[in-house]
Design a protein around this motif. Structure first.
Motif, mmCIF file in Angstrom:
data_model
loop_
_atom_site.group_PDB
_atom_site.id
_atom_site.type_symbol
_atom_site.label_atom_id
_atom_site.label_comp_id
_atom_site.label_asym_id
_atom_site.label_seq_id
_atom_site.Cartn_x
_atom_site.Cartn_y
_atom_site.Cartn_z
ATOM 1 N N THR A 189 -16.118 5.463 -5.950
ATOM 2 C CA THR A 189 -15.945 6.878 -6.111
ATOM 3 C C THR A 189 -14.779 7.507 -5.867
ATOM 4 O OG1 THR A 189 -17.024 7.685 -4.476
ATOM 5 C CG2 THR A 189 -18.607 7.215 -6.258
ATOM 6 N N LEU A 190 -13.552 6.588 -5.219
ATOM 7 C CA LEU A 190 -12.144 7.187 -5.050
ATOM 8 C C LEU A 190 -11.376 6.730 -6.383
ATOM 9 C CD1 LEU A 190 -11.902 5.898 -1.391
ATOM 10 C CD2 LEU A 190 -12.312 8.296 -2.389
ATOM 11 N N PRO A 191 -10.237 7.604 -6.280
ATOM 12 C CA PRO A 191 -9.349 7.180 -7.619
ATOM 13 C C PRO A 191 -8.420 6.033 -7.357
ATOM 14 C CG PRO A 191 -8.675 8.993 -6.247
ATOM 15 C CD PRO A 191 -10.061 8.560 -5.780
ATOM 16 N N ILE A 192 -8.977 4.821 -7.285
ATOM 17 C CA ILE A 192 -8.197 3.678 -6.714
ATOM 18 C C ILE A 192 -7.103 3.351 -7.624
ATOM 19 C CG2 ILE A 192 -10.554 2.379 -6.146
ATOM 20 C CD1 ILE A 192 -10.573 0.767 -8.482
ATOM 21 N N LYS A 193 -6.979 3.677 -9.112
ATOM 22 C CA LYS A 193 -5.665 3.387 -9.584
ATOM 23 C C LYS A 193 -4.558 4.370 -8.829
ATOM 24 C CE LYS A 193 -6.926 0.507 -13.223
ATOM 25 N NZ LYS A 193 -6.242 -0.017 -14.268
ATOM 26 N N ALA A 194 -4.807 5.565 -8.936
ATOM 27 C CA ALA A 194 -3.845 6.703 -8.332
ATOM 28 C C ALA A 194 -3.664 6.034 -6.730
ATOM 29 C CB ALA A 194 -4.408 8.053 -8.369
ATOM 30 N N ILE A 195 -4.652 5.580 -5.866
ATOM 31 C CA ILE A 195 -4.252 5.364 -4.456
ATOM 32 C C ILE A 195 -3.324 3.931 -4.802
ATOM 33 C CG2 ILE A 195 -5.191 4.121 -2.631
ATOM 34 C CD1 ILE A 195 -7.801 5.666 -2.999
ATOM 35 N N THR A 196 -3.764 3.166 -5.584
ATOM 36 C CA THR A 196 -2.801 1.857 -5.713
ATOM 37 C C THR A 196 -1.263 2.392 -6.003
ATOM 38 O OG1 THR A 196 -4.414 0.298 -6.317
ATOM 39 C CG2 THR A 196 -2.343 -0.101 -7.250
ATOM 40 N N GLN A 197 -0.916 3.275 -6.850
ATOM 41 C CA GLN A 197 0.114 3.874 -7.532
ATOM 42 C C GLN A 197 0.850 4.394 -6.166
ATOM 43 O OE1 GLN A 197 0.336 6.196 -10.692
ATOM 44 N NE2 GLN A 197 2.390 6.799 -10.849
ATOM 45 N N ARG A 198 0.466 5.275 -5.685
ATOM 46 C CA ARG A 198 0.890 5.935 -4.615
ATOM 47 C C ARG A 198 1.242 4.928 -3.489
ATOM 48 N NH1 ARG A 198 -0.868 11.546 -2.916
ATOM 49 N NH2 ARG A 198 0.808 11.542 -1.635
#
Length: 169
Positions: free
Chosen positions: A115-124
């Protein structure tokens, strides 16, 4: 102020320490970007891992739970997309448990998504020059067991949760 619980695994096997746990210990009681951080050490055992994190969730009442593990064979940090409802340990955990093809929750769904924004985490993370990629499998050892079990516990909750595997170079 938001509260974030970060749960990391204790040492496994003959390893003297778990670098992922050592890293998150540095965050205990810190405030980062308006969030208060709490840390939980998780035993690398089938039965105690989920109960330990659930107890920490009940004690700290976080808005977000991040569980972290370690995979020596990976070459990047990997936010996990999905946890599957199966234990299939190729080796025993720290208490000697080695289930083969056993459901984690007998009447649970086949899988839970982060339920975390895994794509946004990956990008950051990538923007900071750190190797990072989305993973679609946390395996079938205690990492997946914990990811699935915590997702099952939080299934009707507003608390966000996901699992991230770190790596050793």
């Amino acid at each position: 102020m938001k509260k974030v619980l970060i749960a990391g695994f204790d040492v496994f096997g003959d390893n003297p320490l778990n670098p992922a746990l050592e890293a998150i210990k540095l965050l205990e009681s810190q405030q980062l970007e308006g969030a208060e951080i709490r840390v939980c050490k998780v035993p690398v055992t089938r039965y105690e891992s989920i109960d330990t994190v659930i107890s920490a969730i009940e004690a700290h009442k976080p808005d977000v739970v991040l569980t972290v593990g370690l995979a020596a064979g990976r070459s990047a940090i990997t936010p996990e997309r999905v946890a599957i409802n199966i234990d299939d340990f190729r080796i025993a955990d720290n208490k000697g448990n080695q289930p083969i093809d056993v459901q984690i929750v007998s009447d649970g769904p086949d899988a839970y998504f982060s339920t975390l924004p895994i794509k946004a985490i990956t990008q950051r993370v990538q923007e900071r020059g750190i190797p990072c990629q989305v993973s679609n499998s946390a395996g079938t050892f205690v990492c997946n067991h914990l990811f699935y079990g915590v997702q099952h516990y939080l299934r009707n909750s507003h608390i966000k949760h996901g699992f991230i595997i770190s790596f050793i170079t």
